[in-house]
Design a protein around this motif. Structure first.
Motif, PDB file in Angstrom:
ATOM      1  N   ILE A   5       0.851  -1.186   0.000  1.00 45.64           N
ATOM      2  CA  ILE A   5       0.000   0.000   0.000  1.00 45.64           C
ATOM      3  C   ILE A   5       0.889   1.239   0.000  1.00 45.64           C
ATOM      4  O   ILE A   5       1.909   1.282   0.684  1.00 45.64           O
ATOM      5  N   ASP A   6       0.513   2.216  -0.800  1.00 44.42           N
ATOM      6  CA  ASP A   6       1.241   3.476  -0.853  1.00 44.42           C
ATOM      7  C   ASP A   6       0.918   4.286   0.396  1.00 44.42           C
ATOM      8  O   ASP A   6      -0.245   4.428   0.772  1.00 44.42           O
ATOM      9  N   ILE A   7       1.959   4.831   1.014  1.00 40.97           N
ATOM     10  CA  ILE A   7       1.784   5.643   2.222  1.00 40.97           C
ATOM     11  C   ILE A   7       1.852   7.123   1.859  1.00 40.97           C
ATOM     12  O   ILE A   7       0.900   7.861   2.041  1.00 40.97           O
ATOM     13  N   CYS A   8       3.011   7.544   1.375  1.00 37.50           N
ATOM     14  CA  CYS A   8       3.206   8.945   0.997  1.00 37.50           C
ATOM     15  C   CYS A   8       4.571   9.075   0.343  1.00 37.50           C
ATOM     16  O   CYS A   8       5.398   8.168   0.441  1.00 37.50           O
ATOM     17  N   PRO A   9       4.839  10.215  -0.307  1.00 38.64           N
ATOM     18  CA  PRO A   9       6.193  10.456  -0.799  1.00 38.64           C
ATOM     19  C   PRO A   9       7.166  10.530   0.392  1.00 38.64           C
ATOM     20  O   PRO A   9       6.819  11.040   1.464  1.00 38.64           O
ATOM     21  N   LEU A  10       8.360  10.018   0.196  1.00 34.74           N
ATOM     22  CA  LEU A  10       9.375  10.029   1.248  1.00 34.74           C
ATOM     23  C   LEU A  10       9.615  11.440   1.773  1.00 34.74           C
ATOM     24  O   LEU A  10       9.806  11.641   2.975  1.00 34.74           O
ATOM     25  N   ALA A  11       9.552  12.430   0.907  1.00 32.04           N
ATOM     26  CA  ALA A  11       9.784  13.816   1.306  1.00 32.04           C
ATOM     27  C   ALA A  11       8.749  14.324   2.315  1.00 32.04           C
ATOM     28  O   ALA A  11       9.003  15.281   3.039  1.00 32.04           O
ATOM     29  N   GLU A  12       7.573  13.684   2.367  1.00 31.27           N
ATOM     30  CA  GLU A  12       6.526  14.106   3.304  1.00 31.27           C
ATOM     31  C   GLU A  12       6.646  13.465   4.681  1.00 31.27           C
ATOM     32  O   GLU A  12       5.826  13.736   5.553  1.00 31.27           O
ATOM     33  N   LEU A  13       7.673  12.603   4.875  1.00 32.38           N
ATOM     34  CA  LEU A  13       7.877  11.964   6.174  1.00 32.38           C
ATOM     35  C   LEU A  13       9.344  12.132   6.567  1.00 32.38           C
ATOM     36  O   LEU A  13      10.141  11.197   6.493  1.00 32.38           O
ATOM     37  N   PRO A  14       9.730  13.353   6.966  1.00 31.44           N
ATOM     38  CA  PRO A  14      11.137  13.605   7.306  1.00 31.44           C
ATOM     39  C   PRO A  14      11.534  12.888   8.600  1.00 31.44           C
ATOM     40  O   PRO A  14      10.673  12.427   9.356  1.00 31.44           O
ATOM     41  N   PRO A  15      12.830  12.771   8.861  1.00 27.13           N
ATOM     42  CA  PRO A  15      13.289  12.129  10.097  1.00 27.13           C
ATOM     43  C   PRO A  15      12.595  12.717  11.332  1.00 27.13           C
ATOM     44  O   PRO A  15      12.405  13.923  11.441  1.00 27.13           O
ATOM     45  N   GLY A  16      12.180  11.811  12.218  1.00 28.19           N
ATOM     46  CA  GLY A  16      11.509  12.216  13.450  1.00 28.19           C
ATOM     47  C   GLY A  16      10.002  12.318  13.332  1.00 28.19           C
ATOM     48  O   GLY A  16       9.321  12.604  14.314  1.00 28.19           O
ATOM     49  N   ILE A  28      -1.696   1.192  11.223  1.00 31.29           N
ATOM     50  CA  ILE A  28      -0.249   1.041  11.136  1.00 31.29           C
ATOM     51  C   ILE A  28       0.405   2.392  11.354  1.00 31.29           C
ATOM     52  O   ILE A  28       0.030   3.386  10.729  1.00 31.29           O
ATOM     53  N   GLY A  29       1.389   2.416  12.249  1.00 32.03           N
ATOM     54  CA  GLY A  29       2.196   3.608  12.442  1.00 32.03           C
ATOM     55  C   GLY A  29       3.416   3.525  11.541  1.00 32.03           C
ATOM     56  O   GLY A  29       4.166   2.553  11.598  1.00 32.03           O
ATOM     57  N   VAL A  30       3.602   4.525  10.687  1.00 28.12           N
ATOM     58  CA  VAL A  30       4.768   4.587   9.812  1.00 28.12           C
ATOM     59  C   VAL A  30       5.657   5.688  10.373  1.00 28.12           C
ATOM     60  O   VAL A  30       5.213   6.818  10.567  1.00 28.12           O
ATOM     61  N   VAL A  31       6.909   5.325  10.650  1.00 27.92           N
ATOM     62  CA  VAL A  31       7.810   6.208  11.394  1.00 27.92           C
ATOM     63  C   VAL A  31       9.136   6.360  10.657  1.00 27.92           C
ATOM     64  O   VAL A  31       9.699   5.371  10.181  1.00 27.92           O
ATOM     65  N   ASN A  32       9.614   7.592  10.583  1.00 22.15           N
ATOM     66  CA  ASN A  32      10.951   7.849  10.063  1.00 22.15           C
ATOM     67  C   ASN A  32      11.865   8.048  11.260  1.00 22.15           C
ATOM     68  O   ASN A  32      11.826   9.074  11.935  1.00 22.15           O
ATOM     69  N   CYS A  33      12.664   7.034  11.536  1.00 23.86           N
ATOM     70  CA  CYS A  33      13.595   7.070  12.666  1.00 23.86           C
ATOM     71  C   CYS A  33      14.993   7.324  12.129  1.00 23.86           C
ATOM     72  O   CYS A  33      15.629   6.409  11.579  1.00 23.86           O
ATOM     73  N   ALA A  34      15.442   8.556  12.236  1.00 23.94           N
ATOM     74  CA  ALA A  34      16.789   8.944  11.816  1.00 23.94           C
ATOM     75  C   ALA A  34      17.076   8.535  10.376  1.00 23.94           C
ATOM     76  O   ALA A  34      18.161   8.062  10.053  1.00 23.94           O
ATOM     77  N   ASP A  57      11.967   7.701  20.088  1.00 31.35           N
ATOM     78  CA  ASP A  57      13.367   7.820  20.502  1.00 31.35           C
ATOM     79  C   ASP A  57      14.215   7.394  19.309  1.00 31.35           C
ATOM     80  O   ASP A  57      14.307   6.200  18.998  1.00 31.35           O
ATOM     81  N   GLU A  58      14.813   8.367  18.637  1.00 26.81           N
ATOM     82  CA  GLU A  58      15.600   8.065  17.445  1.00 26.81           C
ATOM     83  C   GLU A  58      16.954   7.444  17.771  1.00 26.81           C
ATOM     84  O   GLU A  58      17.587   6.864  16.901  1.00 26.81           O
ATOM     85  N   THR A  59      17.393   7.529  19.019  1.00 30.61           N
ATOM     86  CA  THR A  59      18.659   6.931  19.410  1.00 30.61           C
ATOM     87  C   THR A  59      18.591   5.415  19.350  1.00 30.61           C
ATOM     88  O   THR A  59      19.496   4.758  18.833  1.00 30.61           O
ATOM     89  N   ASP A  60      17.510   4.837  19.896  1.00 32.26           N
ATOM     90  CA  ASP A  60      17.384   3.375  19.882  1.00 32.26           C
ATOM     91  C   ASP A  60      16.243   2.889  18.988  1.00 32.26           C
ATOM     92  O   ASP A  60      15.856   1.727  19.046  1.00 32.26           O
ATOM     93  N   CYS A  61      15.711   3.772  18.136  1.00 34.14           N
ATOM     94  CA  CYS A  61      14.608   3.443  17.213  1.00 34.14           C
ATOM     95  C   CYS A  61      13.480   2.735  17.942  1.00 34.14           C
ATOM     96  O   CYS A  61      13.129   1.585  17.639  1.00 34.14           O
ATOM     97  N   SER A  62      12.920   3.434  18.919  1.00 36.90           N
ATOM     98  CA  SER A  62      11.802   2.880  19.681  1.00 36.90           C
ATOM     99  C   SER A  62      10.702   3.927  19.789  1.00 36.90           C
ATOM    100  O   SER A  62      10.926   5.117  19.567  1.00 36.90           O
TER     101      SER A  62
END
Length: 105
Positions: A5-16, A28-34, A57-62
């Motif tokens: 399934i298409d979520i969004c363009p990568l540019a629309e989900l920046p880190p964090g 479904i939670g879609v998350v950009n972790c670092a 938490d982007e340090t441990d991707c949680s």
């Protein structure tokens, strides 16, 4: 192969950033972790709380459940502390032609 399934363009989900996606009976939670994209079931295995509303938490991707504080590893879905002890589902993610896509089964 399971459907993508298409979520969004990568540019629309920046880190964090995080995004909630509903597909049929899944949330479904879609998350950009670092810079890495993960997809995790948006349901704490302890009490069905919404994980995407929790702290990333982007340090441990949680991600931490905002209700009782259980942290879940975005890579595996496994809880990292109590009170949760049962993993939540994770979903494979691909980025094709600049679009984030999640494999659902």
């Amino acid at each position: 192969m399971s459907p993508l399934i298409d979520i969004c363009p990568l540019a629309e989900l920046p880190p964090g950033s995080k995004r909630l996606v509903e597909h049929e009976d899944l949330e479904i939670g879609v998350v950009n972790c670092a810079g890495q994209i993960f997809a995790i079931e948006d349901r704490c295995s302890h009490d069905d709380g919404e994980l995407v509303d929790g702290e990333l938490d982007e340090t441990d991707c949680s991600i931490e459940c905002p209700r009782h504080g259980s942290k879940f590893d975005l890579r595996t879905g496994k809880p990292m502390n109590l009170p949760a002890y049962v993993p939540v589902d994770t979903f494979p993610v691909v980025v094709e032609d600049g679009v984030i896509r999640v494999e659902v089964d």
